[in-house]
Each structure stands twice: as C-alpha cells, then as structure tokens.
Design a protein around this motif. Structure first.
Motif, mmCIF file in Angstrom:
data_model
loop_
_atom_site.group_PDB
_atom_site.id
_atom_site.type_symbol
_atom_site.label_atom_id
_atom_site.label_comp_id
_atom_site.label_asym_id
_atom_site.label_seq_id
_atom_site.Cartn_x
_atom_site.Cartn_y
_atom_site.Cartn_z
ATOM 1 N N LYS A 276 0.838 -1.207 0.000
ATOM 2 C CA LYS A 276 0.000 0.000 0.000
ATOM 3 C C LYS A 276 0.874 1.259 0.000
ATOM 4 O O LYS A 276 0.662 2.184 -0.788
ATOM 5 C CB LYS A 276 -0.918 0.001 1.225
ATOM 6 C CG LYS A 276 -1.969 1.106 1.214
ATOM 7 C CD LYS A 276 -2.817 1.062 2.480
ATOM 8 C CE LYS A 276 -3.666 -0.205 2.527
ATOM 9 N NZ LYS A 276 -4.575 -0.211 3.698
ATOM 10 N N ALA A 277 1.872 1.280 0.885
ATOM 11 C CA ALA A 277 2.784 2.421 0.939
ATOM 12 C C ALA A 277 3.630 2.496 -0.331
ATOM 13 O O ALA A 277 3.970 3.590 -0.802
ATOM 14 C CB ALA A 277 3.684 2.326 2.168
ATOM 15 N N GLY A 278 3.975 1.328 -0.891
ATOM 16 C CA GLY A 278 4.748 1.296 -2.132
ATOM 17 C C GLY A 278 3.999 1.930 -3.284
ATOM 18 O O GLY A 278 4.557 2.723 -4.055
ATOM 19 N N PHE A 279 2.710 1.613 -3.422
ATOM 20 C CA PHE A 279 1.895 2.223 -4.469
ATOM 21 C C PHE A 279 1.719 3.721 -4.227
ATOM 22 O O PHE A 279 1.685 4.516 -5.166
ATOM 23 C CB PHE A 279 0.534 1.528 -4.555
ATOM 24 C CG PHE A 279 0.567 0.216 -5.283
ATOM 25 C CD1 PHE A 279 0.963 0.157 -6.613
ATOM 26 C CD2 PHE A 279 0.243 -0.974 -4.641
ATOM 27 C CE1 PHE A 279 1.018 -1.055 -7.294
ATOM 28 C CE2 PHE A 279 0.297 -2.190 -5.305
ATOM 29 C CZ PHE A 279 0.680 -2.232 -6.632
ATOM 30 N N SER A 280 1.625 4.102 -2.960
ATOM 31 C CA SER A 280 1.539 5.520 -2.622
ATOM 32 C C SER A 280 2.816 6.246 -3.051
ATOM 33 O O SER A 280 2.765 7.336 -3.630
ATOM 34 C CB SER A 280 1.323 5.681 -1.113
ATOM 35 O OG SER A 280 1.394 7.032 -0.732
ATOM 36 N N MET A 281 3.970 5.622 -2.789
ATOM 37 C CA MET A 281 5.249 6.202 -3.191
ATOM 38 C C MET A 281 5.323 6.367 -4.702
ATOM 39 O O MET A 281 5.733 7.422 -5.210
ATOM 40 C CB MET A 281 6.386 5.307 -2.705
ATOM 41 C CG MET A 281 7.768 5.868 -2.976
ATOM 42 S SD MET A 281 9.075 4.631 -2.812
ATOM 43 C CE MET A 281 8.996 3.841 -4.421
ATOM 44 N N ILE A 282 4.899 5.344 -5.435
ATOM 45 C CA ILE A 282 4.910 5.411 -6.898
ATOM 46 C C ILE A 282 3.991 6.523 -7.387
ATOM 47 O O ILE A 282 4.305 7.240 -8.345
ATOM 48 C CB ILE A 282 4.498 4.051 -7.501
ATOM 49 C CG1 ILE A 282 5.585 3.008 -7.207
ATOM 50 C CG2 ILE A 282 4.260 4.166 -9.002
ATOM 51 C CD1 ILE A 282 5.193 1.601 -7.591
#
Length: 300
Positions: A276-282
């Motif tokens: 979830k945080a990874g997609f937010s970062m992207i």
C-alpha cells in the motif's frame, strides 16, 4: 523524458547491485576495490579518444567524486550487513530531499527564477515529502539511532555525488568524454581508498592482500559488480546531465526497493514491505515526474 528512463535504469541496477551482495555477503571494501579498479582499467583506453581536461577544478571534482563513491559504497554495504538492507534502505529515503535542497542552495540564480512561481516550488516540496514518507512506511523495519548516525556520511555522499555527477556531465566536452573520465579517474580514486581501508581493517601485508582480492569467489563476484556498476554509472550520468535538479533523479533511484521486491518475488524470497505504501510512493513519484516533465517553468 530521457532523464526519467535513465533514472529508472539507475534504480534497477542499484537494486541488482544490492541484491547481489545480499546473497554473497562479501567485505564492502573488497567490492569497492573490484568496482573501482576494474571499471577504471576497462574504460581507460576510451579516454585517449578525447582531449585531456585542462581545468584543475574538473580534476578536483573527479577526485572528490571518487572519495564520495568510496564513502557511500562502504557505508551502504557495511550497514546492510550489520543492520539489514531494510533499515538501511529506509534511512536513505532522506537523500532525495537533501539533494534537492542542496542543489537549490548552490544554484541560487535559477532557484530565484523558480521561486517566481511559488505554487510550483511548494508542490515539488510537498511531492518529495509525500514520496519520502511513503518510502519510509513502505519498508517496515525499525531504524536505530546508531544506524541513522552511521548513515549520515552515506546520505551526504550520495547527495554530493549526484550534484558532482551533473556538474561533470555538463562541463565535459561531450557526454562521452564526461563518462570516460568519470568511469576512469573517479572509480580509480574510490578503488585506492577502499584498498587503504581494507588493508587497515584486515592488517594484511601485500601478499595476503593480493590473495584475498583475487580469491576465486571474489573474482567471480567482482566481474559481476563491474558490469552492474558500469551500467549504473552510465545511466546515472545520462539522467543527471539533462534533469533540471539532481534530487529528482535521486528520487528515481529510490525506486530500487520496488525492483528488489519484484526480483525477490520472482525468486520466491520473502520481502517484508508494505505494498500500500509502495503504491503511494509510486503515485507521488509519477506526479513529480509529470510535473517536472510537462512544465517548462521548472528549470532547477
């Protein structure tokens, strides 16, 4: 847009570079020795196709770059071995903001022009802040105070490397000349420093030093490191040459954990990151890329 493509290539090879030593767990100085001297030997003949730089400041930048490479590499690899790659990657998220701010400080003229559009500056800062926070939460491992203090030289070195790489690329007679001298002089300096640190750490004589550096296992890993590092440096230099601010390329470098996660998934190796945080970062990264790529007012 080329800086975006090369920046992502830079992030990918950084991921491969990190994963490789995650598997082999070699002494960081040994890797630095092979990376430094190996690349220098391969690219030295290319330098003869270009005129010798005459400016003393250019040679000084090449030497300073080599010192920062050695500091960054050794801290990164030793920290990964001692504290784990997760916490180490997490603390390096600060580099994007540090690099951007440092670049604005040393380029006040263009920054003042950029400041004429306060909305853009505030948006860039908010996007970088959102990117950093997302990156922080993506890697779900605690960061100790000791690690944070130990990694300060690495954070400052990576920021400085990005800025100096851009300066070297812009000053060179051509992008090929800039690459040739970077890949020869700066890497040679980093090889010298890593050799000194390795001898001091291991307290070895010349014969034992030679045996350790040219052990069969080290040779095999060394050739891989030379290949990955050469691709990494070329992609980084090409990206920084045309990017308006080296901090934006550093942000692209920090996509490395995404590539690490994908490669670990492919090899069925557990990887504890928050998707979830990874997609937010992207998402924040894509917004930054679109803003910088589509807005001609962003010159710094």
């Amino acid at each position: 847009m080329l800086w975006i493509i090369n920046g992502l290539i830079y992030g990918f090879f950084t991921a491969v570079y990190t994963l490789f030593n995650q598997h082999y767990k070699l002494n960081a100085y040994l890797l630095g020795i092979w990376r430094g001297f190996g690349i220098a030997v391969i690219f030295l003949p290319v330098c003869f196709f270009f005129p010798l730089p005459s400016a003393p400041s250019y040679w000084l930048l090449l030497v300073v770059q080599g010192i920062m490479i050695a500091i960054y590499d050794s801290h990164l690899f030793f920290a990964s071995a001692h504290y784990g790659s997760g916490p180490t990657s997490r603390i390096m998220a600060l580099t994007a903001i540090v690099t951007t701010v440092l670049w604005w400080i040393i380029t006040p003229d263009t920054f003042i022009l950029l400041m004429n559009n306060g909305t853009i500056v505030i948006t860039i800062v908010l996007l970088l802040f959102g990117f950093t926070i997302s990156y922080w939460y993506m890697i779900k491992t605690p960061v100790s105070e000791k690690l944070a203090i130990y990694m300060i030289p690495a954070i400052l070195s990576l920021s400085g490397m990005s800025i100096v790489t851009k300066e070297l690329a812009m000053r060179g007679s051509s992008v090929w000349a800039a690459l040739a001298y970077y890949l020869t002089v700066s890497t040679f300096v980093s090889g010298l420093l890593n050799s000194f640190w390795f001898v001091r750490q291991q307290k070895t004589g010349f014969r034992l030093f030679w045996q350790q550096v040219f052990a069969a296992r080290v040779i095999r890993v060394g050739f891989y490191i030379i290949g990955f590092s050469s691709a990494l440096i070329i992609a980084k230099t090409l990206a920084l040459r045309v990017a308006p601010n080296p901090g934006y390329v550093t942000a692209l470098l920090l996509t490395a954990p995404i590539f690490v996660f994908a490669l670990n998934k492919y090899n069925k190796i557990p990887d504890n990151i928050s998707l979830k945080a990874g997609f937010s970062m992207i998402g924040f990264l894509l917004a930054l890329i679109l803003l910088v790529a589509e807005n001609s007012a962003i010159i710094d």
